[in-house]
Write an enzyme that holds these catalytic residues in place. Structure first.
Site, PDB file in Angstrom:
ATOM      1  N   SER A   1       0.834  -1.199   0.000  1.00  0.00           N
ATOM      2  CA  SER A   1       0.000   0.000   0.000  1.00  0.00           C
ATOM      3  C   SER A   1       0.866   1.246   0.000  1.00  0.00           C
ATOM      4  CB  SER A   1      -0.905   0.013   1.232  1.00  0.00           C
ATOM      5  OG  SER A   1      -1.551   1.267   1.347  1.00  0.00           O
TER       6      SER A   1
ATOM      7  N   HIS B   1      -1.484  -1.070  -4.155  1.00  0.00           N
ATOM      8  CA  HIS B   1      -2.727  -0.690  -3.505  1.00  0.00           C
ATOM      9  C   HIS B   1      -2.740   0.815  -3.234  1.00  0.00           C
ATOM     10  CE1 HIS B   1      -6.343  -1.750  -1.209  1.00  0.00           C
ATOM     11  NE2 HIS B   1      -5.967  -0.857  -0.299  1.00  0.00           N
TER      12      HIS B   1
ATOM     13  N   ASP C   1      -4.888   3.742  -1.444  1.00  0.00           N
ATOM     14  CA  ASP C   1      -5.950   4.093  -0.504  1.00  0.00           C
ATOM     15  C   ASP C   1      -6.389   5.537  -0.729  1.00  0.00           C
ATOM     16  OD1 ASP C   1      -6.261   1.715   1.152  1.00  0.00           O
ATOM     17  OD2 ASP C   1      -4.206   2.098   1.785  1.00  0.00           O
TER      18      ASP C   1
ATOM     19  N   MET D   1      -8.870   8.446   0.666  1.00  0.00           N
ATOM     20  CA  MET D   1      -9.632   8.808   1.862  1.00  0.00           C
ATOM     21  C   MET D   1     -10.135  10.238   1.760  1.00  0.00           C
ATOM     22  SD  MET D   1      -7.118   7.219   4.756  1.00  0.00           S
ATOM     23  CE  MET D   1      -6.364   5.607   4.559  1.00  0.00           C
TER      24      MET D   1
ATOM     25  N   HIS E   1      -8.677   1.650  -3.746  1.00  0.00           N
ATOM     26  CA  HIS E   1      -9.629   1.393  -2.655  1.00  0.00           C
ATOM     27  C   HIS E   1     -10.239   2.723  -2.230  1.00  0.00           C
ATOM     28  CE1 HIS E   1     -10.052   0.127   1.877  1.00  0.00           C
ATOM     29  NE2 HIS E   1     -11.226   0.269   1.286  1.00  0.00           N
TER      30      HIS E   1
ATOM     31  N   MET F   1     -12.229   4.884   0.065  1.00  0.00           N
ATOM     32  CA  MET F   1     -12.802   5.061   1.400  1.00  0.00           C
ATOM     33  C   MET F   1     -13.418   6.447   1.448  1.00  0.00           C
ATOM     34  SD  MET F   1      -9.859   3.224   3.719  1.00  0.00           S
ATOM     35  CE  MET F   1      -8.519   3.494   2.536  1.00  0.00           C
TER      36      MET F   1
ATOM     37  N   MET G   1     -11.509  -5.354   5.639  1.00  0.00           N
ATOM     38  CA  MET G   1     -10.648  -4.510   6.463  1.00  0.00           C
ATOM     39  C   MET G   1     -10.382  -5.238   7.779  1.00  0.00           C
ATOM     40  SD  MET G   1      -9.898  -1.943   4.669  1.00  0.00           S
ATOM     41  CE  MET G   1      -8.969  -1.124   5.977  1.00  0.00           C
TER      42      MET G   1
ATOM     43  N   ASP H   1      -6.863  -6.208   4.367  1.00  0.00           N
ATOM     44  CA  ASP H   1      -6.059  -4.985   4.506  1.00  0.00           C
ATOM     45  C   ASP H   1      -6.092  -4.503   5.949  1.00  0.00           C
ATOM     46  OD1 ASP H   1      -4.841  -2.528   4.333  1.00  0.00           O
ATOM     47  OD2 ASP H   1      -6.300  -1.638   2.960  1.00  0.00           O
TER      48      ASP H   1
END
Length: 227
Positions: free
Chosen positions: A15, A39, A41, A43, A73, A75, A144, A182
């Site tokens: 990540s 990966h 992330d 947010m 991903h 979020m 998660m 993850d």
């Protein structure tokens, strides 16, 4: 447990949330190509209490690593509002949260229609039962194993039970989705994660927080191969 589950090839997805934010590319290069997925992330400071990368970073990763599997991903809330901007970055997989999508079936269908693998993520306290109606259109289920928002948290071992349930559902229904996990995965629990049926392990600080990230990934693979 492993003998009762049909395990797919095991993939490691570093990540970039734990990479040097001023030198993400250099951090990835230190891996010397020894990764299966990258990966990313994303947010929003609303669905999770943190802010991170936007579509520009995903596009830059695609340009710099044209052959890499880019795993985004989201979020963010509402998840549907972010699909178009990230689909433009040409990821290989785009994952939305069950908890953040009003119309989950529609979101996953849109991702698939764009030629991208569709992923659905579950927070640690969210039961697998809530995504049973969309498992037939999910290419990846991301579990998660920490509450999302920050790297470096401790692994929640109870989430492994959800992985076992998903693996059994996949076999019973003849589905092909991958099970991704993850959060807090490291050398101490890697074998446990694999035994419960996980196909893709996302690791941030456990890789980028070590002196030699490439050697760390190699060590992780040995831990799995030794099972």
């Amino acid at each position: 447990m492993a003998g009762s589950l049909q395990l797919k090839p095991f993939l490691i997805a570093p990540s970039i949330l734990s990479a040097d934010p001023l030198a993400v590319g250099a951090s990835v290069d230190v891996l010397k190509g020894d990764f299966d997925w990258l990966h990313v992330d994303v947010m929003d400071g609303h669905f999770v209490p943190n802010l991170s990368y936007g579509p520009a970073v995903a596009k830059a990763l695609r340009r710099r690593y044209p052959d890499a599997v880019i795993d985004v991903h989201l979020m963010v809330e509402p998840g549907e509002d972010f699909l178009d901007m990230f689909l433009e970055s040409r990821p290989d997989c785009l994952t939305v949260h069950q908890e953040a999508c009003r119309h989950l079936h529609r979101a996953l269908s849109k991702i698939r229609a764009a030629g991208v693998r569709s992923g659905v993520a579950l927070n640690p306290a969210t039961p697998v039962e809530l995504i049973k109606p969309v498992l037939n259109i999910a290419d990846v289920v991301l579990l998660m194993s920490v509450d999302p928002g920050f790297g470096g948290q401790s692994f929640i071992p109870e989430v492994t039970e959800k992985a076992v349930t998903l693996c059994q559902l996949r076999e019973a229904r003849g589905l092909k989705f991958l099970i991704e996990m993850d959060g807090g995965i490291n050398a101490a629990n890697m074998a446990q994660v694999r035994r419960c049926g996980v196909d893709v392990a996302v690791m941030g600080s456990a890789v980028f927080g070590t002196p030699d990230p490439a050697a760390t990934v190699a060590k992780m693979r040995l831990l799995v191969d030794g099972e």
